[in-house]
Scaffold this motif. Structure first.
Motif, PDB file in Angstrom:
ATOM      1  N   GLY A  47       0.827  -1.196   0.000  1.00  0.00           N
ATOM      2  CA  GLY A  47       0.000   0.000   0.000  1.00  0.00           C
ATOM      3  C   GLY A  47       0.866   1.253   0.000  1.00  0.00           C
ATOM      4  O   GLY A  47       1.891   1.309   0.667  1.00  0.00           O
ATOM      5  N   VAL A  48       0.443   2.251  -0.755  1.00  0.00           N
ATOM      6  CA  VAL A  48       1.187   3.509  -0.851  1.00  0.00           C
ATOM      7  C   VAL A  48       0.441   4.630  -0.139  1.00  0.00           C
ATOM      8  O   VAL A  48       1.012   5.339   0.685  1.00  0.00           O
ATOM      9  N   GLY A  49      -0.823   4.803  -0.451  1.00  0.00           N
ATOM     10  CA  GLY A  49      -1.612   5.863   0.174  1.00  0.00           C
ATOM     11  C   GLY A  49      -3.079   5.704  -0.159  1.00  0.00           C
ATOM     12  O   GLY A  49      -3.444   4.929  -1.040  1.00  0.00           O
ATOM     13  N   TYR A  50      -3.928   6.428   0.553  1.00  0.00           N
ATOM     14  CA  TYR A  50      -5.355   6.304   0.340  1.00  0.00           C
ATOM     15  C   TYR A  50      -6.081   7.619   0.611  1.00  0.00           C
ATOM     16  O   TYR A  50      -5.551   8.522   1.255  1.00  0.00           O
ATOM     17  N   ALA A  51      -7.313   7.685   0.104  1.00  0.00           N
ATOM     18  CA  ALA A  51      -8.250   8.757   0.431  1.00  0.00           C
ATOM     19  C   ALA A  51      -9.604   8.107   0.629  1.00  0.00           C
ATOM     20  O   ALA A  51      -9.910   7.089  -0.012  1.00  0.00           O
ATOM     21  N   ASP A  52     -10.420   8.679   1.526  1.00  0.00           N
ATOM     22  CA  ASP A  52     -11.722   8.061   1.742  1.00  0.00           C
ATOM     23  C   ASP A  52     -12.857   9.054   1.545  1.00  0.00           C
ATOM     24  O   ASP A  52     -12.646  10.231   1.251  1.00  0.00           O
ATOM     25  N   SER A  53     -14.071   8.571   1.722  1.00  0.00           N
ATOM     26  CA  SER A  53     -15.259   9.365   1.446  1.00  0.00           C
ATOM     27  C   SER A  53     -15.427  10.525   2.417  1.00  0.00           C
ATOM     28  O   SER A  53     -16.223  11.428   2.164  1.00  0.00           O
ATOM     29  N   ASP A  54     -14.711  10.487   3.536  1.00  0.00           N
ATOM     30  CA  ASP A  54     -14.708  11.615   4.467  1.00  0.00           C
ATOM     31  C   ASP A  54     -13.585  12.586   4.143  1.00  0.00           C
ATOM     32  O   ASP A  54     -13.309  13.506   4.915  1.00  0.00           O
ATOM     33  N   HIS A  55     -12.911  12.355   3.041  1.00  0.00           N
ATOM     34  CA  HIS A  55     -11.780  13.175   2.604  1.00  0.00           C
ATOM     35  C   HIS A  55     -10.603  13.101   3.560  1.00  0.00           C
ATOM     36  O   HIS A  55      -9.812  14.032   3.666  1.00  0.00           O
ATOM     37  N   ASN A  56     -10.490  11.978   4.265  1.00  0.00           N
ATOM     38  CA  ASN A  56      -9.266  11.696   5.007  1.00  0.00           C
ATOM     39  C   ASN A  56      -8.257  11.108   4.033  1.00  0.00           C
ATOM     40  O   ASN A  56      -8.624  10.424   3.070  1.00  0.00           O
ATOM     41  N   THR A  57      -6.992  11.335   4.300  1.00  0.00           N
ATOM     42  CA  THR A  57      -5.938  10.752   3.473  1.00  0.00           C
ATOM     43  C   THR A  57      -4.850  10.169   4.367  1.00  0.00           C
ATOM     44  O   THR A  57      -4.713  10.547   5.529  1.00  0.00           O
ATOM     45  N   GLY A  58      -4.104   9.254   3.797  1.00  0.00           N
ATOM     46  CA  GLY A  58      -2.989   8.664   4.518  1.00  0.00           C
ATOM     47  C   GLY A  58      -1.940   8.194   3.546  1.00  0.00           C
ATOM     48  O   GLY A  58      -2.251   7.857   2.399  1.00  0.00           O
ATOM     49  N   VAL A  59      -0.705   8.180   3.970  1.00  0.00           N
ATOM     50  CA  VAL A  59       0.417   7.715   3.158  1.00  0.00           C
ATOM     51  C   VAL A  59       1.260   6.776   4.010  1.00  0.00           C
ATOM     52  O   VAL A  59       1.454   7.012   5.210  1.00  0.00           O
ATOM     53  N   ARG A  60       1.769   5.753   3.379  1.00  0.00           N
ATOM     54  CA  ARG A  60       2.668   4.809   4.053  1.00  0.00           C
ATOM     55  C   ARG A  60       3.784   5.595   4.744  1.00  0.00           C
ATOM     56  O   ARG A  60       4.348   6.531   4.164  1.00  0.00           O
ATOM     57  N   ASP A  61       4.102   5.218   5.973  1.00  0.00           N
ATOM     58  CA  ASP A  61       5.045   5.986   6.787  1.00  0.00           C
ATOM     59  C   ASP A  61       6.371   6.229   6.068  1.00  0.00           C
ATOM     60  O   ASP A  61       6.928   7.331   6.115  1.00  0.00           O
ATOM     61  N   SER A  62       6.893   5.205   5.431  1.00  0.00           N
ATOM     62  CA  SER A  62       8.217   5.308   4.811  1.00  0.00           C
ATOM     63  C   SER A  62       8.220   6.239   3.596  1.00  0.00           C
ATOM     64  O   SER A  62       9.295   6.579   3.095  1.00  0.00           O
ATOM     65  N   LEU A  63       7.032   6.644   3.124  1.00  0.00           N
ATOM     66  CA  LEU A  63       6.946   7.468   1.917  1.00  0.00           C
ATOM     67  C   LEU A  63       6.426   8.881   2.204  1.00  0.00           C
ATOM     68  O   LEU A  63       6.369   9.708   1.294  1.00  0.00           O
ATOM     69  N   LYS A  64       6.069   9.140   3.437  1.00  0.00           N
ATOM     70  CA  LYS A  64       5.397  10.399   3.771  1.00  0.00           C
ATOM     71  C   LYS A  64       6.203  11.647   3.433  1.00  0.00           C
ATOM     72  O   LYS A  64       5.631  12.701   3.159  1.00  0.00           O
ATOM     73  N   ASP A  65       7.514  11.533   3.456  1.00  0.00           N
ATOM     74  CA  ASP A  65       8.301  12.738   3.190  1.00  0.00           C
ATOM     75  C   ASP A  65       8.388  13.049   1.699  1.00  0.00           C
ATOM     76  O   ASP A  65       8.847  14.145   1.323  1.00  0.00           O
ATOM     77  N   ARG A  66       7.931  12.119   0.841  1.00  0.00           N
ATOM     78  CA  ARG A  66       8.068  12.334  -0.603  1.00  0.00           C
ATOM     79  C   ARG A  66       6.755  12.198  -1.370  1.00  0.00           C
ATOM     80  O   ARG A  66       6.632  12.713  -2.486  1.00  0.00           O
ATOM     81  N   PHE A  67       5.786  11.490  -0.812  1.00  0.00           N
ATOM     82  CA  PHE A  67       4.530  11.220  -1.514  1.00  0.00           C
ATOM     83  C   PHE A  67       3.372  11.925  -0.813  1.00  0.00           C
ATOM     84  O   PHE A  67       3.320  11.984   0.416  1.00  0.00           O
ATOM     85  N   THR A  68       2.443  12.421  -1.598  1.00  0.00           N
ATOM     86  CA  THR A  68       1.265  13.101  -1.077  1.00  0.00           C
ATOM     87  C   THR A  68       0.021  12.584  -1.789  1.00  0.00           C
ATOM     88  O   THR A  68       0.036  12.385  -3.009  1.00  0.00           O
ATOM     89  N   ILE A  69      -1.040  12.389  -1.021  1.00  0.00           N
ATOM     90  CA  ILE A  69      -2.331  11.987  -1.575  1.00  0.00           C
ATOM     91  C   ILE A  69      -3.278  13.175  -1.490  1.00  0.00           C
ATOM     92  O   ILE A  69      -3.344  13.854  -0.459  1.00  0.00           O
ATOM     93  N   SER A  70      -4.029  13.404  -2.557  1.00  0.00           N
ATOM     94  CA  SER A  70      -5.087  14.411  -2.518  1.00  0.00           C
ATOM     95  C   SER A  70      -6.288  13.884  -3.291  1.00  0.00           C
ATOM     96  O   SER A  70      -6.207  12.873  -3.995  1.00  0.00           O
ATOM     97  N   GLN A  71      -7.393  14.569  -3.149  1.00  0.00           N
ATOM     98  CA  GLN A  71      -8.643  14.047  -3.702  1.00  0.00           C
ATOM     99  C   GLN A  71      -9.503  15.201  -4.194  1.00  0.00           C
ATOM    100  O   GLN A  71      -9.502  16.280  -3.600  1.00  0.00           O
ATOM    101  N   SER A  72     -10.226  14.973  -5.249  1.00  0.00           N
ATOM    102  CA  SER A  72     -11.215  15.957  -5.685  1.00  0.00           C
ATOM    103  C   SER A  72     -12.465  15.229  -6.147  1.00  0.00           C
ATOM    104  O   SER A  72     -12.405  14.065  -6.578  1.00  0.00           O
ATOM    105  N   ASP A  73     -13.585  15.881  -6.021  1.00  0.00           N
ATOM    106  CA  ASP A  73     -14.828  15.287  -6.499  1.00  0.00           C
ATOM    107  C   ASP A  73     -14.844  15.294  -8.021  1.00  0.00           C
ATOM    108  O   ASP A  73     -14.323  16.203  -8.655  1.00  0.00           O
ATOM    109  N   GLY A  74     -15.471  14.265  -8.565  1.00  0.00           N
ATOM    110  CA  GLY A  74     -15.587  14.206 -10.004  1.00  0.00           C
ATOM    111  C   GLY A  74     -16.661  15.158 -10.512  1.00  0.00           C
ATOM    112  O   GLY A  74     -17.273  15.906  -9.752  1.00  0.00           O
ATOM    113  N   GLU A  75     -16.890  15.108 -11.803  1.00  0.00           N
ATOM    114  CA  GLU A  75     -17.853  16.018 -12.414  1.00  0.00           C
ATOM    115  C   GLU A  75     -19.288  15.581 -12.189  1.00  0.00           C
ATOM    116  O   GLU A  75     -20.225  16.359 -12.411  1.00  0.00           O
ATOM    117  N   SER A  76     -19.491  14.344 -11.767  1.00  0.00           N
ATOM    118  CA  SER A  76     -20.852  13.849 -11.562  1.00  0.00           C
ATOM    119  C   SER A  76     -20.914  13.053 -10.271  1.00  0.00           C
ATOM    120  O   SER A  76     -19.877  12.735  -9.675  1.00  0.00           O
TER     121      SER A  76
END
Length: 137
Positions: A47-76
């Protein structure tokens, strides 16, 4: 019908950056977890990272300094886009990157629990075809 489509992979030199996108569409449940995984041939998927329906995000500890997760709602309705931004890439980041969705309240709760323990991931029933990331030294 749920669809998961990744984009944005490619080849970069060490120290470079990439942004991967994952579009999930066609879901009706309001509870979900969308996650990025990566896999090197012959090794276990991680696992690398995730986002959920509450707009929480998380990244694997070893990757947090280099990887970022973000989320946006789709068009529909029933559509979301989860981004994985990767910086300061190194050859060890070379892998096939997959996006997957766990959709329903039960699946989402199981996904959050599995994330804390590093797997397993059977609750992710919907997977994209993957996008290759290659980092050269």
């Amino acid at each position: 019908q749920v669809q998961v489509v990744e984009s944005g992979g490619g080849s970069v030199q060490a120290g470079g950056s990439l942004r991967l996108s994952c579009r999930v569409s066609g879901y009706t449940y309001r509870n979900y977890v969308v996650a990025w995984f990566r896999q090197v041939e012959g090794k276990e998927r991680e696992g690398v990272g995730y986002a959920d329906s509450d707009h929480n995000t998380g990244v694997r500890d070893s990757l947090k300094d280099r990887f970022t997760i973000s989320q946006s709602d789709g068009e529909s309705d029933g559509e979301t886009i989860v981004y994985l931004e990767m910086s300061n890439l190194n050859p060890e980041d070379t892998a096939m990157y997959y996006c997957a969705a766990a959709i329903s309240r039960t699946a989402a709760n199981m996904a959050r629990a599995s994330w804390a323990t590093g797997g397993p991931w059977p609750m992710f029933r919907f997977w994209g075809q993957g996008t290759q990331v290659t980092v050269s030294s």
